[in-house]
Design a protein around this motif. Structure first.
Motif, PDB file in Angstrom:
ATOM      1  N   TYR B  35       0.627  -1.226  -0.020  1.00  0.00           N
ATOM      2  CA  TYR B  35      -0.021  -0.067  -0.156  1.00  0.00           C
ATOM      3  C   TYR B  35       0.802   1.306  -0.029  1.00  0.00           C
ATOM      4  O   TYR B  35       1.841   1.230   0.425  1.00  0.00           O
ATOM      5  CB  TYR B  35      -0.794   0.131   1.278  1.00  0.00           C
ATOM      6  N   PHE B  45      -4.262   0.757  -1.996  1.00  0.00           N
ATOM      7  CA  PHE B  45      -3.813  -0.575  -2.384  1.00  0.00           C
ATOM      8  C   PHE B  45      -3.010  -0.712  -3.728  1.00  0.00           C
ATOM      9  O   PHE B  45      -3.508  -0.011  -4.904  1.00  0.00           O
ATOM     10  CB  PHE B  45      -4.941  -1.421  -2.616  1.00  0.00           C
ATOM     11  N   GLN B  48      -1.287  -7.155  -4.963  1.00  0.00           N
ATOM     12  CA  GLN B  48      -0.915  -8.140  -3.941  1.00  0.00           C
ATOM     13  C   GLN B  48      -0.357  -9.541  -4.565  1.00  0.00           C
ATOM     14  O   GLN B  48      -0.724  -9.739  -5.744  1.00  0.00           O
ATOM     15  CB  GLN B  48      -2.454  -8.743  -3.230  1.00  0.00           C
ATOM     16  N   SER B  94      -0.930 -11.493   5.385  1.00  0.00           N
ATOM     17  CA  SER B  94      -1.874 -12.387   6.082  1.00  0.00           C
ATOM     18  C   SER B  94      -1.915 -14.076   5.394  1.00  0.00           C
ATOM     19  O   SER B  94      -1.241 -14.375   4.496  1.00  0.00           O
ATOM     20  CB  SER B  94      -3.414 -11.886   5.282  1.00  0.00           C
ATOM     21  N   GLY B  96      -3.465 -16.585   3.252  1.00  0.00           N
ATOM     22  CA  GLY B  96      -4.551 -16.411   2.463  1.00  0.00           C
ATOM     23  C   GLY B  96      -5.168 -15.032   2.019  1.00  0.00           C
ATOM     24  O   GLY B  96      -4.573 -14.077   2.666  1.00  0.00           O
ATOM     25  N   THR B  97      -6.030 -14.990   1.310  1.00  0.00           N
ATOM     26  CA  THR B  97      -6.478 -13.756   0.912  1.00  0.00           C
ATOM     27  C   THR B  97      -7.882 -13.220   1.517  1.00  0.00           C
ATOM     28  O   THR B  97      -8.220 -12.256   1.399  1.00  0.00           O
ATOM     29  CB  THR B  97      -6.826 -13.785  -0.818  1.00  0.00           C
ATOM     30  N   GLU B  98      -8.288 -13.985   2.561  1.00  0.00           N
ATOM     31  CA  GLU B  98      -9.646 -13.631   3.276  1.00  0.00           C
ATOM     32  C   GLU B  98      -9.405 -13.815   4.628  1.00  0.00           C
ATOM     33  O   GLU B  98     -10.483 -14.054   5.512  1.00  0.00           O
ATOM     34  CB  GLU B  98     -10.700 -14.759   2.827  1.00  0.00           C
ATOM     35  N   THR B  99      -8.327 -13.341   5.181  1.00  0.00           N
ATOM     36  CA  THR B  99      -8.140 -13.337   6.565  1.00  0.00           C
ATOM     37  C   THR B  99      -7.563 -11.946   6.940  1.00  0.00           C
ATOM     38  O   THR B  99      -7.339 -11.294   6.227  1.00  0.00           O
ATOM     39  CB  THR B  99      -7.295 -14.383   7.283  1.00  0.00           C
ATOM     40  N   GLU B 100      -7.467 -11.616   8.338  1.00  0.00           N
ATOM     41  CA  GLU B 100      -7.115 -10.136   8.787  1.00  0.00           C
ATOM     42  C   GLU B 100      -5.561 -10.130   8.326  1.00  0.00           C
ATOM     43  O   GLU B 100      -4.668 -10.936   8.188  1.00  0.00           O
ATOM     44  CB  GLU B 100      -6.713 -10.348  10.296  1.00  0.00           C
ATOM     45  N   ALA B 101      -5.255  -8.829   7.813  1.00  0.00           N
ATOM     46  CA  ALA B 101      -4.140  -8.423   7.308  1.00  0.00           C
ATOM     47  C   ALA B 101      -3.252  -7.519   8.329  1.00  0.00           C
ATOM     48  O   ALA B 101      -4.093  -6.763   8.969  1.00  0.00           O
ATOM     49  CB  ALA B 101      -4.101  -7.663   6.055  1.00  0.00           C
ATOM     50  N   PHE B 102      -1.909  -7.771   8.569  1.00  0.00           N
ATOM     51  CA  PHE B 102      -1.259  -7.560   9.593  1.00  0.00           C
ATOM     52  C   PHE B 102      -0.159  -6.462   8.843  1.00  0.00           C
ATOM     53  O   PHE B 102       0.593  -7.015   8.097  1.00  0.00           O
ATOM     54  CB  PHE B 102      -0.783  -8.463  10.500  1.00  0.00           C
ATOM     55  N   PHE B 103       0.027  -5.149   9.371  1.00  0.00           N
ATOM     56  CA  PHE B 103       0.840  -4.414   8.444  1.00  0.00           C
ATOM     57  C   PHE B 103       2.410  -4.075   9.267  1.00  0.00           C
ATOM     58  O   PHE B 103       2.328  -4.252  10.158  1.00  0.00           O
ATOM     59  CB  PHE B 103       0.246  -2.925   8.628  1.00  0.00           C
ATOM     60  N   GLY B 104       3.501  -3.948   8.509  1.00  0.00           N
ATOM     61  CA  GLY B 104       4.750  -3.583   9.140  1.00  0.00           C
ATOM     62  C   GLY B 104       4.619  -2.035   9.284  1.00  0.00           C
ATOM     63  O   GLY B 104       3.596  -1.354   9.229  1.00  0.00           O
TER      64      GLY B 104
END
Lengths: 110, 112
Positions: B35, B45, B48, B94, B96-104
């Protein structure tokens, strides 16, 4: 029209107040709804992650989703100075392509 | 369990140059998203990667390109830098593509 609209604030509240943060979205295909907290010069930190309409509570934080009106909210109870940050709402269709609001800058005054 | 790490943290480049930003995904995560966050704006975005393949792209020109490695770490490359490319670049991982995304924590790029 942006996919997600969010009032950028800034918002200042006294310590202990209840904070209400809100977003609207335009695409009814959005299924997942998130709130992130971002401190200055840091990456966003996931606070809440919800799928369906209704409420989800986690400690002092409550996320609320109303799909019929395309409205998402975050409530913070007993706000603390450490809650001072920018709060970002986000949504997605399930492909993890997140659409973010502009963020609301919150300051909690001791 | 390690979180998402990005390098470098800060970078200054000259207009027209090329830059490579790096991201190590959280342990066990196979999906990485990039992002761009301009000052005072929410993240936008870029693209991905899922299991080393591009799996979606936002409204960014082709001079923004990426790569994902077998260990699921990732690179973002930007060619022919423009002043407007100055921003915080965020990587999120994350499972897979349908779970929570965690950022750096992001890489702050300044183009002068």
């Amino acid at each position: 029209q942006k996919e997600v609209e969010q009032d950028p604030g800034p918002l200042s509240v006294p310590e202990g107040a209840i904070v209400s943060l809100n977003c609207t979205y335009s695409n009814s295909a959005f299924q997942y709804f998130m709130w992130y907290r971002q401190y200055s010069r840091k990456g966003p930190e996931l606070l809440m992650y919800t799928y369906s309409s209704g409420n989800k509570e986690d400690g002092r934080f409550t996320a609320q989703v109303d799909k019929s009106s395309k409205y998402i909210s975050l409530f913070i109870r007993d706000s603390q100075p450490s809650d001072s940050a920018t709060y970002l709402c986000a949504t997605e269709t399930g492909a993890n392509n997140l659409f973010f609001g502009t963020g609301t800058r919150l300051t909690v005054i001791p | 369990e390690t979180g998402v790490t990005q390098s470098p943290t800060h970078l200054i480049k000259t207009r027209g140059q090329q830059v490579t930003l790096r991201c190590s995904s959280q342990s066990g995560h196979n999906t990485v998203s990039w992002y761009q966050q301009a000052l005072g704006q929410g993240p936008q975005f870029i693209f991905q990667y899922y299991r080393e393949e591009e799996n979606g792209r936002g409204n960014f020109p082709p001079r923004f390109s990426g790569l994902q490695f077998p260990n699921y770490s990732s690179e973002l490359n930007v060619n022919a830098l423009e002043l407007d490319d100055s921003a915080l670049y965020l990587c999120a991982s994350s499972l897979g593509t349908e779970t929570e995304a965690f950022f750096g924590q992001g890489t702050r790029l300044t183009v002068v």
